[in-house]
Each structure stands twice: as C-alpha cells, then as structure tokens.
Write an enzyme that holds these catalytic residues in place. Structure first.
Site, PDB file in Angstrom:
ATOM      1  N   ALA A   1      37.211  36.071  49.372  1.00  0.00           N
ATOM      2  CA  ALA A   1      38.431  35.634  50.031  1.00  0.00           C
ATOM      3  C   ALA A   1      39.558  35.419  49.194  1.00  0.00           C
ATOM      4  CB  ALA A   1      38.101  34.763  51.136  1.00  0.00           C
ATOM      5  N   HIS A   2      40.536  35.143  50.071  1.00  0.00           N
ATOM      6  CA  HIS A   2      41.939  34.954  49.220  1.00  0.00           C
ATOM      7  C   HIS A   2      41.775  33.436  48.421  1.00  0.00           C
ATOM      8  CE1 HIS A   2      43.555  33.312  53.018  1.00  0.00           C
ATOM      9  NE2 HIS A   2      42.783  32.459  53.108  1.00  0.00           N
ATOM     10  N   ASN A   3      42.560  33.807  47.403  1.00  0.00           N
ATOM     11  CA  ASN A   3      42.762  32.544  46.428  1.00  0.00           C
ATOM     12  C   ASN A   3      41.477  31.896  45.877  1.00  0.00           C
ATOM     13  OD1 ASN A   3      45.259  32.443  48.664  1.00  0.00           O
ATOM     14  ND2 ASN A   3      45.982  31.621  46.498  1.00  0.00           N
TER      15      ASN A   3
END
Length: 346
Positions: A240-242
């Site tokens: 997922a993001h980051n």
C-alpha cells in the site's frame, strides 16, 4: 550444450568426488533425474534420493557424509543454494526479444533510451521517460510520463509503471506487475460517501530489487513508497501507499501490507501474511505464513498466528488449543468430583 564436471566445479569453486570426466546437458530434480543431468541435495529430507538417483552429477554440501554407496559424481561446495543459482544462470534459456527498438513500439519524443537497450513490440513509452543502458523491455509494457528506469533492468510482458516512478539498476519486474497505481486514499464527505484523495507521490525501487508477477505497489499519497536495495517480493503481493520495505527483505506470495507500514532490513515474511497500517516491523523480524501482525515489533522478533504471537509461545498455545475439547472434558470431570466432595462435607 554439454558441460563437464571440471567446468561446473570451476564455476562454483567446488571439489570433485568421483569421475571428473563425466558431462551433463542440463539440470533435473533429484527424485526423478535422468542420466546426463545435474541435480542437487540442499535439504536433508531428500537425502534418500541421492542413493538411487540416475543423475550424473550431484551438487552437495562439503559437510555431507554418505551412509551408502553413491553412483553419481559429487561436487562438494560451501553453499549448495548459492552454487545452484550460479548453475541455473548458465542453463537459463531466456525469452526472445526484439533487438534494439521495435517499429511496433510507441516511443514519445523526448524519451531518453540508453545504449544496447531492447524494446519489444507494442511497448508504450510516454514523454520525458529515462531508460538506462542494457535494459530489456518486453511486449505490452507501459511506462508513464517522467518515469525513470535504470541500467540492466528487465521488464517482462505487461508490466505497468505509472508516471514519475523510479526503478533502479539491475531490477527484475515480472509479468503484469503494477508500479505506482493510486493508494487507497478516501475521505468521508457530509453525505456519507467518500471523496478521493489525490495520490501525489511515487514509487521508488532501489537497485537489485525483484518483483514477482501480478504484484501491485501503490504510489504514496505524499512522498514515496520505497522498496529498498536487494529486497525480493514474490507474486501476488499488495504493497500500500507510503510503505517502506527494507534492504534485503524477502516477502512471499499473497502478503498484504497496509499503508505507511515500515519494514526493516533483513526481514522474512511468509505467504498470506497480513500487516496492519502505521506500524514498524523491526530489522530481522521473521513472520510465519498466514500471520496477522497488528502492532510494531522488536528487532529479531519471530511471530506466528493471527493476531501474531511470539513463535515459541504460539506453538505452546496451539498445542493446548488442539487438545481444548479434551482439556474441557477433564476440567468438567474434576469439577463434578469437587462438587460431589463438597456435598459430602456439608
């Protein structure tokens, strides 16, 4: 093409035991090997096969001690799996690819292509892309605006690299991987619905990263999702993001990593593991398959279960859990006896 035991030994810095003149034409599994092949013994549970295998050469550890007569020639090495990797590279038959840049590829003006890079049919390269030297890009790959691809990279068919993402040197990205799709970012509005939060960051793959087929790595909402140098991701993984994945960390198939989780260096994560968001997985953490990790870990932790426990504690707890009906029955019998004794003493 045939290779002699002497040649193979020189590649892996091995010691020959047996007929040094024997030759082989390819690799095989130890349990169903044929004459003229090379196999290996890297796991003790396959030891029984070495005494009956028809392989001509067997790669074994220097510490291996035979309990019976072995017909094949042995090549003893310090590390069987490291030596096997060298041999497999010799036997690897690569996919065909267009030499140079195919006329059927779509290369935007302003894209920069390095020397000796091959771009196959139906590849799309958008404006301001930079691609390094000696890179191989197979058919139907898409590389978005402003993306950067390093030297000696292999992008297998169907890879999609979104805009502004960066792929370092010596990376291998297998078929249908998506790098830089939007992270799962939404905010609830006044009507109870959800408004999309623009995902303005990117994905950075550092050098020597390998990504398995159908894995998806989301771009950061702000900043970068980072897969650090030497990390290896299997097929069908969601990052997922980051998220940050540390140096030389390995992650097996069907694992899901939630947003903003930080994974340290040298971690090993088994298949179908699930990691909650905004936690820190410390350096050297080992996570067994199908574990669910909901909180941060300490360096060198070994986890199992869902929610994940210390590995040894989980095994002890599971030993009791398997016997839970029996334990409850024993408890009820003891309780009945206690009740009888209590009534007698009243």
């Amino acid at each position: 093409m045939e290779y002699s035991a002497v040649q193979i030994s020189s590649w892996v810095d091995g010691e020959i035991e047996g007929d040094a003149s024997v030759s082989i034409f390819g690799p095989s599994k130890i349990e169903d090997a044929n004459k003229g092949t090379i196999t290996f013994l890297g796991n003790k549970k396959y030891t029984e096969y070495i005494y009956n295998t028809s392989a001509s050469i067997v790669l074994v550890d220097k510490a291996f001690v035979a309990e019976k007569t072995i017909k094949p020639t042995l090549i003893r090495v310090d590390n069987v799996y490291a030596s096997l990797a060298i041999l497999m590279e010799k036997f690897n038959s690569s996919m065909s690819i267009h030499k140079g840049i195919s006329n059927l590829a779509s290369i935007a003006s302003g894209a920069m292509i390095g020397e000796d890079t091959c771009i196959d049919d139906f590849v799309i390269v958008k404006p301001y892309v930079k691609i390094g030297k000696n890179t191989k890009i197979f058919g139907q790959v898409f590389i978005g605006d402003g993306a950067e691809i390093g030297d000696n990279v292999v992008l297998y068919p169907g890879v999609k690299i979104y805009h502004n993402c960066i792929v370092g040197n010596n990376c291998i990205i297998h078929a249908n991987v998506v790098i830089g799709s939007d992270g799962f970012g939404f905010a609830r509005n006044d009507t109870g619905g959800f408004e999309k939060i623009p995902q303005t960051g990117n994905v950075i793959l550092e050098d020597n990263v390998e990504i398995g087929s159908n894995t998806v790595i989301d771009r950061a909402s702000i900043g970068s999702t980072i897969i650090k140098k030497g990390a290896k991701l299997d097929n069908l993984i969601q990052v997922a993001h980051n998220v940050t994945v540390g140096h030389h960390t390995v992650i097996a198939a069907q694992t899901g990593i939630s947003g903003s989780t930080q994974i340290g260096d040298g971690c090993m994560i088994g298949g179908q593991a699930g990691l909650a968001g905004h936690i820190k997985i410390a350096e050297g953490t080992l996570i067994q398959a199908q574990s669910g990790v909901a909180s941060s870990t300490e360096k060198g932790a070994k986890l199992y279960g869902s929610p994940a426990l210390d590995y040894q504690n989980y095994l002890k707890s599971y030993a009791y859990f398997k016997r839970l009906p029996e334990i409850i029955q024993q408890f009820r019998e003891i309780q009945t006896k206690v009740d009888v004794l209590t009534q007698k003493n009243q």
